[in-house]
Design a protein around this motif. Sequence first.
Motif, PDB file in Angstrom:
ATOM      1  N   MET A   1     -36.839  74.241 -20.050  1.00  0.00           N
ATOM      2  CA  MET A   1     -35.956  75.412 -19.304  1.00  0.00           C
ATOM      3  C   MET A   1     -34.355  74.558 -19.018  1.00  0.00           C
ATOM      4  SD  MET A   1     -36.543  75.580 -15.277  1.00  0.00           S
ATOM      5  CE  MET A   1     -36.283  74.857 -14.802  1.00  0.00           C
ATOM      6  N   THR A   2     -33.876  75.234 -19.902  1.00  0.00           N
ATOM      7  CA  THR A   2     -31.943  75.040 -19.850  1.00  0.00           C
ATOM      8  C   THR A   2     -31.359  76.456 -19.503  1.00  0.00           C
ATOM      9  OG1 THR A   2     -32.396  74.405 -21.757  1.00  0.00           O
ATOM     10  CG2 THR A   2     -30.610  74.458 -21.398  1.00  0.00           C
ATOM     11  N   TYR A   3     -30.214  76.209 -18.137  1.00  0.00           N
ATOM     12  CA  TYR A   3     -29.745  77.163 -18.352  1.00  0.00           C
ATOM     13  C   TYR A   3     -27.906  76.802 -18.130  1.00  0.00           C
ATOM     14  CZ  TYR A   3     -31.636  75.370 -13.577  1.00  0.00           C
ATOM     15  OH  TYR A   3     -32.406  74.277 -12.857  1.00  0.00           O
ATOM     16  N   SER A   4     -27.676  77.605 -17.907  1.00  0.00           N
ATOM     17  CA  SER A   4     -25.646  77.052 -18.120  1.00  0.00           C
ATOM     18  C   SER A   4     -25.048  77.579 -16.844  1.00  0.00           C
ATOM     19  CB  SER A   4     -25.885  76.641 -19.593  1.00  0.00           C
ATOM     20  OG  SER A   4     -25.767  78.295 -20.261  1.00  0.00           O
ATOM     21  N   LEU A   5     -23.499  76.456 -17.422  1.00  0.00           N
ATOM     22  CA  LEU A   5     -22.232  77.974 -16.639  1.00  0.00           C
ATOM     23  C   LEU A   5     -21.393  77.113 -18.210  1.00  0.00           C
ATOM     24  CD1 LEU A   5     -21.043  77.288 -13.799  1.00  0.00           C
ATOM     25  CD2 LEU A   5     -19.594  76.781 -16.118  1.00  0.00           C
ATOM     26  N   ILE A   6     -20.719  78.836 -18.415  1.00  0.00           N
ATOM     27  CA  ILE A   6     -20.152  78.537 -18.838  1.00  0.00           C
ATOM     28  C   ILE A   6     -18.986  78.892 -19.051  1.00  0.00           C
ATOM     29  CG2 ILE A   6     -18.999  79.236 -21.514  1.00  0.00           C
ATOM     30  CD1 ILE A   6     -22.366  79.708 -22.413  1.00  0.00           C
ATOM     31  N   ALA A   7     -18.036  78.034 -18.630  1.00  0.00           N
ATOM     32  CA  ALA A   7     -16.477  78.928 -18.533  1.00  0.00           C
ATOM     33  C   ALA A   7     -15.314  78.946 -19.882  1.00  0.00           C
ATOM     34  CB  ALA A   7     -15.685  77.290 -17.946  1.00  0.00           C
ATOM     35  N   GLU A   8     -14.931  79.579 -19.703  1.00  0.00           N
ATOM     36  CA  GLU A   8     -14.143  80.272 -21.101  1.00  0.00           C
ATOM     37  C   GLU A   8     -12.998  79.930 -20.508  1.00  0.00           C
ATOM     38  OE1 GLU A   8     -15.304  83.564 -23.829  1.00  0.00           O
ATOM     39  OE2 GLU A   8     -17.838  83.439 -22.697  1.00  0.00           O
ATOM     40  N   ALA A   9     -11.906  78.974 -21.324  1.00  0.00           N
ATOM     41  CA  ALA A   9     -10.629  78.853 -20.921  1.00  0.00           C
ATOM     42  C   ALA A   9      -9.906  79.395 -19.119  1.00  0.00           C
ATOM     43  CB  ALA A   9      -9.734  80.062 -21.612  1.00  0.00           C
ATOM     44  N   VAL A  10     -10.395  78.641 -18.559  1.00  0.00           N
ATOM     45  CA  VAL A  10     -10.264  79.617 -16.833  1.00  0.00           C
ATOM     46  C   VAL A  10      -9.187  78.477 -16.853  1.00  0.00           C
ATOM     47  CG1 VAL A  10     -11.962  77.723 -16.019  1.00  0.00           C
ATOM     48  CG2 VAL A  10     -11.626  79.732 -15.103  1.00  0.00           C
ATOM     49  N   ALA A  11      -8.764  78.992 -15.681  1.00  0.00           N
ATOM     50  CA  ALA A  11      -7.138  78.207 -15.484  1.00  0.00           C
ATOM     51  C   ALA A  11      -7.168  78.461 -14.485  1.00  0.00           C
ATOM     52  CB  ALA A  11      -5.816  78.530 -16.805  1.00  0.00           C
ATOM     53  N   LEU A  12      -5.786  78.181 -13.167  1.00  0.00           N
ATOM     54  CA  LEU A  12      -4.926  78.579 -12.125  1.00  0.00           C
ATOM     55  C   LEU A  12      -4.667  78.521 -12.049  1.00  0.00           C
ATOM     56  CD1 LEU A  12      -7.801  76.762  -9.431  1.00  0.00           C
ATOM     57  CD2 LEU A  12      -7.053  79.379  -9.602  1.00  0.00           C
ATOM     58  N   PRO A  13      -2.731  78.866 -11.999  1.00  0.00           N
ATOM     59  CA  PRO A  13      -1.804  79.174 -12.180  1.00  0.00           C
ATOM     60  C   PRO A  13      -0.829  77.946 -11.782  1.00  0.00           C
ATOM     61  CG  PRO A  13      -1.928  81.598 -12.196  1.00  0.00           C
ATOM     62  CD  PRO A  13      -3.487  80.436 -11.435  1.00  0.00           C
ATOM     63  N   ALA A  45     -11.054  76.818  -9.837  1.00  0.00           N
ATOM     64  CA  ALA A  45     -11.348  77.397 -11.153  1.00  0.00           C
ATOM     65  C   ALA A  45     -13.112  77.841 -11.492  1.00  0.00           C
ATOM     66  CB  ALA A  45     -10.684  77.017 -12.293  1.00  0.00           C
ATOM     67  N   LEU A  46     -14.101  76.838 -11.064  1.00  0.00           N
ATOM     68  CA  LEU A  46     -15.706  77.403 -12.023  1.00  0.00           C
ATOM     69  C   LEU A  46     -15.660  78.403 -11.018  1.00  0.00           C
ATOM     70  CD1 LEU A  46     -16.134  73.821 -13.170  1.00  0.00           C
ATOM     71  CD2 LEU A  46     -15.390  75.517 -14.572  1.00  0.00           C
ATOM     72  N   ALA A  47     -15.689  77.703  -9.505  1.00  0.00           N
ATOM     73  CA  ALA A  47     -16.420  78.765  -8.307  1.00  0.00           C
ATOM     74  C   ALA A  47     -15.364  80.446  -8.083  1.00  0.00           C
ATOM     75  CB  ALA A  47     -15.617  78.034  -7.248  1.00  0.00           C
ATOM     76  N   GLY A  48     -14.861  80.310  -8.575  1.00  0.00           N
ATOM     77  CA  GLY A  48     -13.631  81.554  -8.180  1.00  0.00           C
ATOM     78  C   GLY A  48     -13.198  81.614  -7.518  1.00  0.00           C
ATOM     79  N   ILE A  49     -12.469  80.630  -7.028  1.00  0.00           N
ATOM     80  CA  ILE A  49     -11.589  80.201  -5.251  1.00  0.00           C
ATOM     81  C   ILE A  49     -10.247  80.169  -6.165  1.00  0.00           C
ATOM     82  CG2 ILE A  49     -10.741  79.293  -3.794  1.00  0.00           C
ATOM     83  CD1 ILE A  49     -13.335  77.905  -3.979  1.00  0.00           C
ATOM     84  N   GLY A  50      -9.224  81.159  -5.514  1.00  0.00           N
ATOM     85  CA  GLY A  50      -7.707  81.404  -5.873  1.00  0.00           C
ATOM     86  C   GLY A  50      -7.324  82.018  -6.935  1.00  0.00           C
ATOM     87  N   GLN A  51      -7.774  83.249  -7.700  1.00  0.00           N
ATOM     88  CA  GLN A  51      -8.240  83.851  -8.585  1.00  0.00           C
ATOM     89  C   GLN A  51      -7.682  83.623 -10.505  1.00  0.00           C
ATOM     90  OE1 GLN A  51      -4.425  86.537  -6.837  1.00  0.00           O
ATOM     91  NE2 GLN A  51      -6.381  88.402  -6.169  1.00  0.00           N
ATOM     92  N   PRO A  52      -8.604  82.726 -10.222  1.00  0.00           N
ATOM     93  CA  PRO A  52      -8.357  82.497 -11.620  1.00  0.00           C
ATOM     94  C   PRO A  52      -8.616  82.968 -12.871  1.00  0.00           C
ATOM     95  CG  PRO A  52     -11.058  81.846 -11.184  1.00  0.00           C
ATOM     96  CD  PRO A  52      -9.982  82.357  -9.567  1.00  0.00           C
ATOM     97  N   THR A  53      -7.704  82.662 -13.988  1.00  0.00           N
ATOM     98  CA  THR A  53      -8.010  84.342 -15.085  1.00  0.00           C
ATOM     99  C   THR A  53      -9.337  83.157 -15.434  1.00  0.00           C
ATOM    100  OG1 THR A  53      -6.549  82.070 -16.604  1.00  0.00           O
ATOM    101  CG2 THR A  53      -6.148  83.739 -14.859  1.00  0.00           C
ATOM    102  N   VAL A  56     -16.359  82.808 -16.115  1.00  0.00           N
ATOM    103  CA  VAL A  56     -17.176  81.949 -15.906  1.00  0.00           C
ATOM    104  C   VAL A  56     -18.595  82.574 -15.592  1.00  0.00           C
ATOM    105  CG1 VAL A  56     -18.117  79.854 -14.389  1.00  0.00           C
ATOM    106  CG2 VAL A  56     -16.138  80.076 -14.537  1.00  0.00           C
ATOM    107  N   THR A  57     -19.574  82.058 -16.868  1.00  0.00           N
ATOM    108  CA  THR A  57     -20.527  82.685 -16.444  1.00  0.00           C
ATOM    109  C   THR A  57     -22.198  82.001 -16.201  1.00  0.00           C
ATOM    110  OG1 THR A  57     -21.005  82.123 -18.631  1.00  0.00           O
ATOM    111  CG2 THR A  57     -20.451  84.097 -17.606  1.00  0.00           C
ATOM    112  N   ILE A  58     -23.343  82.587 -15.679  1.00  0.00           N
ATOM    113  CA  ILE A  58     -24.074  81.231 -14.810  1.00  0.00           C
ATOM    114  C   ILE A  58     -25.436  81.795 -15.809  1.00  0.00           C
ATOM    115  CG2 ILE A  58     -25.575  80.297 -13.416  1.00  0.00           C
ATOM    116  CD1 ILE A  58     -23.266  79.909 -11.277  1.00  0.00           C
ATOM    117  N   GLU A  59     -26.073  82.128 -17.389  1.00  0.00           N
ATOM    118  CA  GLU A  59     -27.083  82.283 -17.329  1.00  0.00           C
ATOM    119  C   GLU A  59     -26.898  83.293 -18.004  1.00  0.00           C
ATOM    120  OE1 GLU A  59     -29.617  81.792 -13.994  1.00  0.00           O
ATOM    121  OE2 GLU A  59     -31.659  80.736 -15.578  1.00  0.00           O
ATOM    122  N   GLY A  60     -25.886  83.650 -18.095  1.00  0.00           N
ATOM    123  CA  GLY A  60     -25.399  85.309 -18.882  1.00  0.00           C
ATOM    124  C   GLY A  60     -24.568  85.879 -17.778  1.00  0.00           C
ATOM    125  N   GLU A  61     -24.673  85.242 -16.557  1.00  0.00           N
ATOM    126  CA  GLU A  61     -24.284  86.680 -15.290  1.00  0.00           C
ATOM    127  C   GLU A  61     -22.958  85.947 -14.867  1.00  0.00           C
ATOM    128  OE1 GLU A  61     -26.372  89.233 -14.061  1.00  0.00           O
ATOM    129  OE2 GLU A  61     -27.627  88.295 -14.227  1.00  0.00           O
TER     130      GLU A  61
END
Length: 254
Positions: A1-13, A45-53, A56-61
């Motif tokens: 069983m493997t699930y993952s979080l993938i952050a693609e080029a996430v940044a905070l200004p 940024a990973l948690a979606g706080i502060g309007q990241p660019t 971020v996906t968890i298990e594709g969501e």
Amino acid sequence: MTYSLIAEAVALPNRLMPTDLALESGALVCLIGPNGSGKTSLLHALAGIGQPTGSVTIEGEVLNRLHPDERRRLFAFLPASRDANWPLSVAHVAALGLPSGAAPDAVDKVLDQLGLADLATRRIDHLSTGERSRVLIARALVANPKLLLLDEPVANLDPLWQLRLMDHLRRLAHEEKRAILLAVHDLDLAGLYADRLIIMNNRQIAADGDPATLLAGSHMPAIFGIERKDGSWRPFAGEAPTPSIGRSGRFQAG
Ligand SMILES: Nc1ncnc2c1ncn2[C@@H]1O[C@H](COP(=O)(O)OP(=O)(O)OP(=O)(O)O)[C@@H](O)[C@H]1O
């Protein structure tokens, strides 16, 4: 069983340089770096706080498109602030981490795990700083989410509770296959518990890999200004070397 979080080029200004990152189930990852290096910014940024660019996906969501209840099942974030000056009971605060309709017995279980059972009916604003920390950690853990992002979870905890919490988090990662990323200042604790170490510097990831290798390498004097001498960390006396280890050993999503 493997699930993952993938952050693609996430940044905070102005706070975090664009970075891509993958976290996997089953691993406890420690995030270290000097003050102002970007640990909280990366967690935000990973948690979606502060309007990241970026996304971020968890298990594709895609994280910021999830319904709040679904988010609570998948992921929890422990902020660095332990203010919590709320006139609410310990049990009430812990239950705030549950999705609607979830069985409330999870609250008793998590309060027990964190040594809070005897304080369940006390108001959180009447507790000590360390006790409050444990209540907020209980709120983060109560739904047993697949991904945990924890900003300095051991701050304010006494030595025994630091070890108990880290043992508990390691068990969640290894036995329940949770993915855990936590910021910590204690390098020895990071060395003891991390399966993988990420070093932040100047608002970006400076290194990502094996903890023992990185803690023995040139990043310690070059980024932290410290070196290990006679088994203890000391201010680095020599000229700071250029770090020689890059982002080797990064995990890729499974
Ligand atoms: N809300 C904000 N708005 C603008 N800049 C910020 C904000 N919060 C932090 N910063 C800046 O972003 C950079 C990274 O800060 P961050 O809080 O991520 O560092 P940190 O590694 O968590 O530090 P510490 O160890 O002190 O908690 C710093 O230069 C900081 O001044």
